[in-house]
Design a protein around this motif. Structure first.
Motif, PDB file in Angstrom:
ATOM      1  N   UNK A 110     -24.625 -26.365  11.010  1.00 24.87           N
ATOM      2  CA  UNK A 110     -23.834 -26.118   9.795  1.00 24.87           C
ATOM      3  C   UNK A 110     -22.623 -25.242  10.069  1.00 24.87           C
ATOM      4  N   UNK A 111     -21.917 -25.531  11.123  1.00 18.21           N
ATOM      5  CA  UNK A 111     -20.662 -24.862  11.466  1.00 18.21           C
ATOM      6  C   UNK A 111     -20.823 -23.459  12.033  1.00 18.21           C
ATOM      7  N   UNK A 112     -22.051 -22.940  12.216  1.00 20.47           N
ATOM      8  CA  UNK A 112     -22.151 -21.567  12.711  1.00 20.47           C
ATOM      9  C   UNK A 112     -23.312 -21.412  13.686  1.00 20.47           C
ATOM     10  N   UNK A 113     -23.289 -20.280  14.393  1.00 24.96           N
ATOM     11  CA  UNK A 113     -24.373 -19.895  15.294  1.00 24.96           C
ATOM     12  C   UNK A 113     -24.640 -18.413  15.101  1.00 24.96           C
ATOM     13  N   UNK A 114     -25.906 -18.050  14.975  1.00 26.43           N
ATOM     14  CA  UNK A 114     -26.308 -16.660  14.787  1.00 26.43           C
ATOM     15  C   UNK A 114     -26.179 -15.912  16.110  1.00 26.43           C
ATOM     16  N   UNK A 115     -25.314 -14.897  16.139  1.00 24.31           N
ATOM     17  CA  UNK A 115     -25.106 -14.144  17.381  1.00 24.31           C
ATOM     18  C   UNK A 115     -26.315 -13.301  17.765  1.00 24.31           C
ATOM     19  N   UNK A 116     -27.201 -13.034  16.814  1.00 24.17           N
ATOM     20  CA  UNK A 116     -28.382 -12.224  17.124  1.00 24.17           C
ATOM     21  C   UNK A 116     -29.309 -12.941  18.101  1.00 24.17           C
ATOM     22  N   UNK A 117     -29.174 -14.253  18.201  1.00 24.76           N
ATOM     23  CA  UNK A 117     -30.044 -15.033  19.090  1.00 24.76           C
ATOM     24  C   UNK A 117     -29.474 -15.163  20.497  1.00 24.76           C
ATOM     25  N   UNK A 118     -28.317 -14.548  20.748  1.00 22.79           N
ATOM     26  CA  UNK A 118     -27.666 -14.643  22.045  1.00 22.79           C
ATOM     27  C   UNK A 118     -27.934 -13.373  22.843  1.00 22.79           C
ATOM     28  N   UNK A 119     -28.324 -13.526  24.083  1.00 22.38           N
ATOM     29  CA  UNK A 119     -28.549 -12.386  24.971  1.00 22.38           C
ATOM     30  C   UNK A 119     -27.285 -12.115  25.789  1.00 22.38           C
ATOM     31  N   UNK A 120     -27.023 -10.830  26.139  1.00 27.79           N
ATOM     32  CA  UNK A 120     -27.730  -9.612  25.734  1.00 27.79           C
ATOM     33  C   UNK A 120     -27.423  -9.236  24.281  1.00 27.79           C
ATOM     34  N   UNK A 121     -28.158  -8.274  23.727  1.00 23.75           N
ATOM     35  CA  UNK A 121     -28.020  -7.942  22.304  1.00 23.75           C
ATOM     36  C   UNK A 121     -26.803  -7.071  21.992  1.00 23.75           C
ATOM     37  N   UNK A 122     -25.693  -7.347  22.669  1.00 22.17           N
ATOM     38  CA  UNK A 122     -24.501  -6.522  22.506  1.00 22.17           C
ATOM     39  C   UNK A 122     -23.898  -6.675  21.112  1.00 22.17           C
ATOM     40  N   UNK A 123     -24.095  -7.834  20.482  1.00 18.63           N
ATOM     41  CA  UNK A 123     -23.475  -8.077  19.184  1.00 18.63           C
ATOM     42  C   UNK A 123     -24.176  -7.287  18.082  1.00 18.63           C
ATOM     43  N   UNK A 124     -25.489  -7.138  18.169  1.00 16.32           N
ATOM     44  CA  UNK A 124     -26.194  -6.282  17.203  1.00 16.32           C
ATOM     45  C   UNK A 124     -25.798  -4.824  17.379  1.00 16.32           C
ATOM     46  N   UNK A 125     -25.591  -4.426  18.628  1.00 17.05           N
ATOM     47  CA  UNK A 125     -25.143  -3.056  18.890  1.00 17.05           C
ATOM     48  C   UNK A 125     -23.738  -2.847  18.350  1.00 17.05           C
ATOM     49  N   UNK A 126     -22.907  -3.895  18.407  1.00 14.94           N
ATOM     50  CA  UNK A 126     -21.542  -3.802  17.881  1.00 14.94           C
ATOM     51  C   UNK A 126     -21.561  -3.592  16.371  1.00 14.94           C
ATOM     52  N   UNK A 127     -22.445  -4.276  15.667  1.00 17.34           N
ATOM     53  CA  UNK A 127     -22.541  -4.101  14.217  1.00 17.34           C
ATOM     54  C   UNK A 127     -22.889  -2.652  13.875  1.00 17.34           C
ATOM     55  N   UNK A 128     -23.822  -2.087  14.606  1.00 18.35           N
ATOM     56  CA  UNK A 128     -24.205  -0.689  14.375  1.00 18.35           C
ATOM     57  C   UNK A 128     -23.023   0.245  14.601  1.00 18.35           C
ATOM     58  N   UNK A 129     -22.260  -0.014  15.665  1.00 19.69           N
ATOM     59  CA  UNK A 129     -21.097   0.826  15.959  1.00 19.69           C
ATOM     60  C   UNK A 129     -20.018   0.669  14.886  1.00 19.69           C
ATOM     61  N   UNK A 130     -19.788  -0.561  14.426  1.00 16.38           N
ATOM     62  CA  UNK A 130     -18.770  -0.799  13.401  1.00 16.38           C
ATOM     63  C   UNK A 130     -19.124  -0.125  12.076  1.00 16.38           C
ATOM     64  N   UNK A 131     -20.396  -0.008  11.784  1.00 13.18           N
ATOM     65  CA  UNK A 131     -20.817   0.624  10.533  1.00 13.18           C
ATOM     66  C   UNK A 131     -20.524   2.117  10.505  1.00 13.18           C
ATOM     67  N   UNK A 132     -20.262   2.698  11.678  1.00 11.90           N
ATOM     68  CA  UNK A 132     -20.032   4.143  11.752  1.00 11.90           C
ATOM     69  C   UNK A 132     -18.573   4.497  12.020  1.00 11.90           C
ATOM     70  N   UNK A 133     -17.669   3.533  11.917  1.00  9.14           N
ATOM     71  CA  UNK A 133     -16.263   3.849  12.161  1.00  9.14           C
ATOM     72  C   UNK A 133     -15.710   4.711  11.035  1.00  9.14           C
ATOM     73  N   UNK A 134     -14.743   5.534  11.365  1.00  7.92           N
ATOM     74  CA  UNK A 134     -14.115   6.415  10.367  1.00  7.92           C
ATOM     75  C   UNK A 134     -12.635   6.109  10.172  1.00  7.92           C
ATOM     76  N   UNK A 135     -12.057   5.271  11.066  1.00  3.92           N
ATOM     77  CA  UNK A 135     -10.640   4.911  10.964  1.00  3.92           C
ATOM     78  C   UNK A 135     -10.469   3.459  11.390  1.00  3.92           C
TER      79      UNK A 135
END
Length: 280
Positions: A110-135
Motif C-alpha cells: 500500500x505504497x509504504x514500508x514500516x521502518x521499524x521492521x528494518x535492521x538496525x533499529x536506527x530509525x526508532x532511535x531517530x524518532x526518540x532523538x527528534x522528540x527531544x529537539x529544542x530548535x
C-alpha cells in the motif's frame, strides 16, 4: 503553524533532496492537499505527534506507522492528519530509497514500508532523538547524521538505473523504453525489471510523471483562461495526452487546475501570513 525546510549535507546528494519539519497545534482532523507528496519521489516520514491517514482513490485508506518510507504515489490520494501534529520528513529522489535503505518494490505494501521492521533499529532511535529537539536546526543535524550512516552502511549497486533516471529528467520525460534499451545495452524486459526493482515503478510510468510535472511547472505560470491553448509548448503532443495524465494523477479534470498550486509538500493551505519556502 511552523514549517521548516532544511537542506541535506552535500555527501547525501542527489539521493536526499530536502528535509521538512512541520508542527501544527490545530486539534482534530487537518485535511491536506493531495499534492502534499510530489510525484516521482519517495519520502521517509517520522510522525512524532498525531496520526496520518492516506486514502488513495483506488483502494482502502491506510494509517502510516510512526516511521515509514512512503511512495511512489501513482494516483490521486486524500491525506489527512489527526492534530496536534509534529512530523519530520526526508524527501528522497527516485532511487534514493534503494541506495540508502536497500529496499525494492517488493518491500512495499500500500505504497509504504514500516521502518521499524528494518535492521538496525536506527530509525526508532531517530524518532526518540527528534522528540527531544529544542530548535529546528537540530532536525537537519540529526537527519544528516542518520542518513549518512545509512549511506555508508550500504554499497548499493544501482545498475545504471540512477543514470537512466537522470537522463529521463534531462529529457523531461520524452524518452521511450526502446531508446533507453539501446542507450544502455539492455533488453527491454531486463531494463524494465531493473528499473522497477530500484525505482519502484515501471520506466513508462516514471516518464509520464516527469512529463506531467514539467507541464504543470510551465502551465502554472499562466492564468486560468490561457493555459488550455499553449499545452503544445510543453512535453505533450496535444491536449488530450495532458488530460489523460491529469485524470490519472489527480482523478479530476484539468478545469480544476490552479496556476498557484505547486506540486510540493511545502504548499499547505493556511490562514494568515506565513513565510513558507517552496521546495525545488
Amino acid at each position: 503553524m511552523n514549517f521548516h525546510i532544511h537542506h541535506p549535507a552535500d555527501a547525501l546528494r542527489p539521493f536526499v533532496k530536502q528535509y521538512y519539519f512541520w508542527e501544527d497545534n490545530t486539534r482534530g482532523i487537518i485535511q491536506l492537499p493531495q499534492n502534499l507528496f510530489a510525484l516521482g519521489d519517495q519520502y521517509m516520514v517520522f510522525i512524532l505527534e498525531g496520526k496520518a491517514e492516506i486514502k488513495p482513490v483506488n483502494h482502502k485508506a491506510f494509517t502510516l506507522p510512526a516511521a515509514s518510507v512512503l511512495g511512489h504515489l501513482t494516483c490521486a490520494c486524500q491525506l489527512q492528519v489527526q492534530g496536534p501534529v509534529k512530523v519530520a520528513v526526508v524527501q528522497l529522489n527516485a532511487y534514493g530509497c534503494h541506495r540508502l535503505l536497500g529496499l525494492d518494490a517488493a518491500s512495499f505494501t500500500n505504497y509504504y514500508r514500516n521502518l521499524a521492521s528494518i535492521e538496525p533499529p536506527v530509525w526508532n532511535e531517530l524518532i526518540t532523538a527528534l522528540q527531544h529537539i529544542t530548535a529546528p536546526k537540530e532536525v537537519e543535524i540529526l537527519l544528516d547524521n542518520v542518513c549518512l550512516q545509512a549511506l555508508d552502511a550500504r554499497n548499493g549497486n544501482l545498475k545504471m538505473v540512477d543514470d537512466m533516471v537522470d537522463y529521463m529528467l534531462i529529457m523531461q520525460g520524452n524518452v521511450e523504453v526502446q531508446e533507453l534499451s539501446g542507450r544502455y545495452g539492455l533488453s527491454r524486459p531486463t531494463l524494465e525489471r531493473l528499473f522497477s526493482k530500484i525505482v519502484g515503478i515501471p520506466p513508462q510510468l516514471y516518464a509520464r510523471m516527469i512529463r506531467y510535472k514539467t507541464a504543470l511547472s510551465a502551465l502554472r505560470q499562466l492564468n486560468l483562461p490561457e493555459w488550455q491553448t499553449p499545452v503544445a509548448t510543453t512535453a505533450y503532443y496535444n491536449q488530450a495526452m495532458f488530460i489523460n495524465d491529469y485524470l490519472l494523477f489527480n482523478h479530476e479534470t484539468p478545469s480544476y487546475f490552479s496556476p498557484a498550486t505547486a506540486a510540493t509538500i511545502a504548499h499547505l493551505p493556511v490562514t494568515g501570513s506565513h513565510q513558507v519556502a517552496v521546495a525545488s
